[in-house]
Design a protein around this motif. Structure first.
Motif, short mmCIF file in Angstrom:
data_model
loop_
_atom_site.label_atom_id
_atom_site.label_comp_id
_atom_site.label_asym_id
_atom_site.label_seq_id
_atom_site.Cartn_x
_atom_site.Cartn_y
_atom_site.Cartn_z
N ARG A 50 1.01 -1.31 -0.03
CA ARG A 50 0.00 0.12 -0.15
C ARG A 50 0.93 1.31 -0.13
O ARG A 50 0.60 2.18 -0.85
CB ARG A 50 -0.93 0.05 1.40
CG ARG A 50 -2.07 -0.81 0.96
CD ARG A 50 -3.22 -0.53 2.20
NE ARG A 50 -2.65 -0.78 3.57
CZ ARG A 50 -2.96 -1.95 4.07
NH1 ARG A 50 -3.61 -2.99 3.48
NH2 ARG A 50 -2.36 -2.47 5.35
N ARG A 51 2.02 0.99 0.87
CA ARG A 51 2.72 2.43 0.84
C ARG A 51 3.66 2.72 -0.48
O ARG A 51 3.58 3.84 -0.76
CB ARG A 51 3.75 2.21 2.09
CG ARG A 51 3.11 2.31 3.28
CD ARG A 51 4.23 2.33 4.41
NE ARG A 51 3.72 2.20 5.80
CZ ARG A 51 4.52 2.20 7.07
NH1 ARG A 51 5.86 2.10 6.90
NH2 ARG A 51 3.95 2.23 8.07
N LEU A 52 4.01 1.82 -1.12
CA LEU A 52 4.54 1.70 -2.47
C LEU A 52 3.69 2.25 -3.46
O LEU A 52 3.92 3.23 -4.15
CB LEU A 52 5.22 0.57 -2.75
CG LEU A 52 5.88 0.46 -4.11
CD1 LEU A 52 7.02 1.78 -4.36
CD2 LEU A 52 6.44 -0.82 -4.44
N THR A 53 2.47 1.61 -3.59
CA THR A 53 1.45 2.02 -4.66
C THR A 53 0.95 3.51 -4.38
O THR A 53 0.84 4.18 -5.39
CB THR A 53 0.58 1.06 -4.82
OG1 THR A 53 -0.14 0.97 -3.33
CG2 THR A 53 0.80 -0.16 -5.38
N ASP A 54 0.71 3.83 -3.00
CA ASP A 54 0.11 5.41 -2.66
C ASP A 54 1.33 6.15 -2.98
O ASP A 54 0.99 7.27 -3.56
CB ASP A 54 -0.03 5.26 -1.19
CG ASP A 54 -1.19 4.50 -0.92
OD1 ASP A 54 -2.05 4.11 -1.77
OD2 ASP A 54 -1.46 4.45 0.38
N ALA A 55 2.54 6.00 -3.02
CA ALA A 55 3.62 6.96 -3.47
C ALA A 55 3.79 7.12 -4.55
O ALA A 55 3.92 8.18 -5.12
CB ALA A 55 5.17 6.40 -2.78
#
Length: 205
Positions: A50-55
């Motif tokens: 989630r953190r990677l895709t959100d970034a």
């Protein structure tokens, strides 16, 4: 704490006892929140994903030009690797291959990013599935580059590396499919190829 433990020793060799000790809790307390190591690892993958895709999604703002979306998206991707190397190592490490549910979680991350890239591919003659397939290839380019970069001790600046990969990807996104008329066989150019080349040259005199 669980992320650090999995990054340090891998999924198989990490125990719930070790994770509990790092977190400063007892193993029974840890099991109250996560009934198994499998479930804990899955939650770690989902959170990191989630953190990677959100970034990347935030960086690749649709309000930007396509070229800027590519540059900003790759910049965010490699900044994530640089700032969270252990998270990246867990997300795309050996542990995800041991279980179909782990692999599916990682594939969802890859597919989300590939979907962003696919929308930017303008090569003529490609349908939606073709563009998505090529976009997954570009995601693989970023992943493999990131793994090698970490493995070799991050010898170059993350921002500079991201810019280089982005430009390489951009050149592909704006490429054109090779013409069948210009293909060659093992024995050399076919008669059709030679004729086509001659015609093409004549047209540019």
């Amino acid at each position: 704490m669980a992320l650090d433990a999995f990054a340090d020793t891998g999924y198989h060799d990490t125990t719930m006892e070790e994770i509990a000790a790092r977190a400063g809790v007892t193993k029974p307390v840890l099991y109250q929140h996560f009934p198994s190591k499998h479930r804990l690892y899955l939650e770690v993958l989902r959170e990191v994903g989630r953190r990677l895709t959100d970034a990347v999604i935030t960086a690749a703002d649709p309000a930007l030009s396509p070229h800027e979306q590519v540059r900003h998206g790759f910049a965010a991707y490699f900044a994530f690797i640089d700032e969270r190397p252990q998270a990246f190592a867990v997300l795309f490490g050996e542990g995800v291959r041991v279980d179909p549910e782990f692999a599916a979680t990682v594939y969802e991350v890859e597919s989300t990013i590939a979907g962003l890239i696919a929308d930017l591919i303008t090569t003529e003659g490609l349908d939606t599935l073709d563009r998505l397939t090529l976009a997954h290839g570009l995601v693989g380019l970023a992943e493999a580059t990131g793994r090698h970069w970490l493995r070799t001790g991050r010898p170059s600046d993350a921002a500079a590396l991201a810019a280089q990969v982005a430009e390489l990807a951009w050149a592909g996104l704006r490429g054109r499919p090779p013409s069948i008329e210009h293909s060659t066989s093992v024995d050399g150019p076919s008669e059709t190829s030679e004729t086509s080349d001659t015609d093409a040259d004549a047209g540019h005199v």
